[in-house]
Design a protein around this motif. Sequence first.
Motif, mmCIF file in Angstrom:
data_model
loop_
_atom_site.group_PDB
_atom_site.id
_atom_site.type_symbol
_atom_site.label_atom_id
_atom_site.label_comp_id
_atom_site.label_asym_id
_atom_site.label_seq_id
_atom_site.Cartn_x
_atom_site.Cartn_y
_atom_site.Cartn_z
ATOM 1 N N LEU A 195 39.658 43.681 35.025
ATOM 2 C CA LEU A 195 38.398 43.465 34.345
ATOM 3 C C LEU A 195 37.307 42.842 34.950
ATOM 4 C CD1 LEU A 195 39.947 43.107 30.592
ATOM 5 C CD2 LEU A 195 38.683 45.258 31.625
ATOM 6 N N PHE A 196 37.557 41.802 36.012
ATOM 7 C CA PHE A 196 36.611 41.272 36.734
ATOM 8 C C PHE A 196 36.956 41.189 38.371
ATOM 9 C CE2 PHE A 196 34.715 37.490 38.695
ATOM 10 C CZ PHE A 196 33.391 37.376 37.805
ATOM 11 N N ASP A 197 35.680 41.600 38.988
ATOM 12 C CA ASP A 197 35.991 41.803 40.446
ATOM 13 C C ASP A 197 34.800 41.109 40.956
ATOM 14 O OD1 ASP A 197 36.337 42.100 43.251
ATOM 15 O OD2 ASP A 197 36.065 44.396 42.973
ATOM 16 N N SER A 198 34.979 39.682 41.435
ATOM 17 C CA SER A 198 34.019 38.880 42.039
ATOM 18 C C SER A 198 33.205 39.464 43.448
ATOM 19 C CB SER A 198 34.411 37.407 42.198
ATOM 20 O OG SER A 198 35.436 37.472 43.416
ATOM 21 N N ASN A 199 34.130 40.383 44.121
ATOM 22 C CA ASN A 199 33.402 41.011 45.151
ATOM 23 C C ASN A 199 32.648 42.165 44.940
ATOM 24 O OD1 ASN A 199 34.959 39.157 47.132
ATOM 25 N ND2 ASN A 199 36.744 40.556 46.579
ATOM 26 N N SER A 200 32.473 42.834 43.668
ATOM 27 C CA SER A 200 31.596 43.965 43.477
ATOM 28 C C SER A 200 30.354 43.418 42.854
ATOM 29 C CB SER A 200 32.364 44.663 42.149
ATOM 30 O OG SER A 200 31.268 45.641 41.602
ATOM 31 N N ASN A 201 29.269 44.662 43.253
ATOM 32 C CA ASN A 201 27.956 44.294 42.747
ATOM 33 C C ASN A 201 27.848 44.029 41.142
ATOM 34 O OD1 ASN A 201 26.848 44.402 45.295
ATOM 35 N ND2 ASN A 201 26.629 46.607 45.328
ATOM 36 N N THR A 202 28.777 44.820 40.553
ATOM 37 C CA THR A 202 28.830 44.443 39.091
ATOM 38 C C THR A 202 30.290 44.129 38.929
ATOM 39 O OG1 THR A 202 27.427 46.428 38.862
ATOM 40 C CG2 THR A 202 28.760 45.968 36.726
#
Length: 241
Positions: A195-202
């Motif tokens: 539910l959370f990916d710090s490497n993604s733009n979103t």
Amino acid sequence: MKQELVYKKYSEKAILIEWPAKIDEKTLQNLLNYKKSIENYYNELIVEVIIGYNSLLICYVYTINDIYSEFSSLKSLYNPDSVLPFKEKVIWEIPVCYSPVLAPDLEFFSKTKSLAIHEIISLHTAPIYTVYFIGFLPGFLYLGGMDQKLNLARKNTPSKHVQKGAVAIGGNQTGVYPADSPGGWHVIGMSPVDLFDSNSNTPCVISSGDLIQFISISEKEYNAKKTLIDTNNFTLSSRLL
């Protein structure tokens, strides 16, 4: 009738706006409308507007020198009757494996609530939940709409370690832990999704106002989806309401 909001100085660079302590979709719509108005008015002068069940926290890039003048500016932007342009709501489908092998509190929950596991699954997957806000951990969704038959007070002694993906219930709320963390909610299932990916733009594709539905899957399906996620070959399913 216009709601009386409370404006408070939160820090040298932040103001907290509070609504009456009630959790419902009308208040959520009010919060989202006001948040949008503030962001449109201040633009880059504001670092972030953070939404809660009954509050907005406005964080500025500069020190607030005249707090009462700032209160007046914010109050002038508030229109409880304003409506955001219509857009179809997104329903995100989150797969969950409700297995005692993966859910350490499921059997205790079942015994305490006098509900068979299949009844818990049915009650938990039936509603379409509303995402009120995201907090506690990055990507932790605060949801409304859980069947009150599943209401169970939080643990007296929180667990020191709750695994990422744990689907849990605490009081009248349910949610998914987006990362390993201590926690006091009862784990009744496990989801393979990120539910959370710090490497993604979103980093978190789900937003306040979106909808969630939990989809029951088997252990075999859970392991298969987890493999796809670990190899970046999985996309979270969604549909429009």
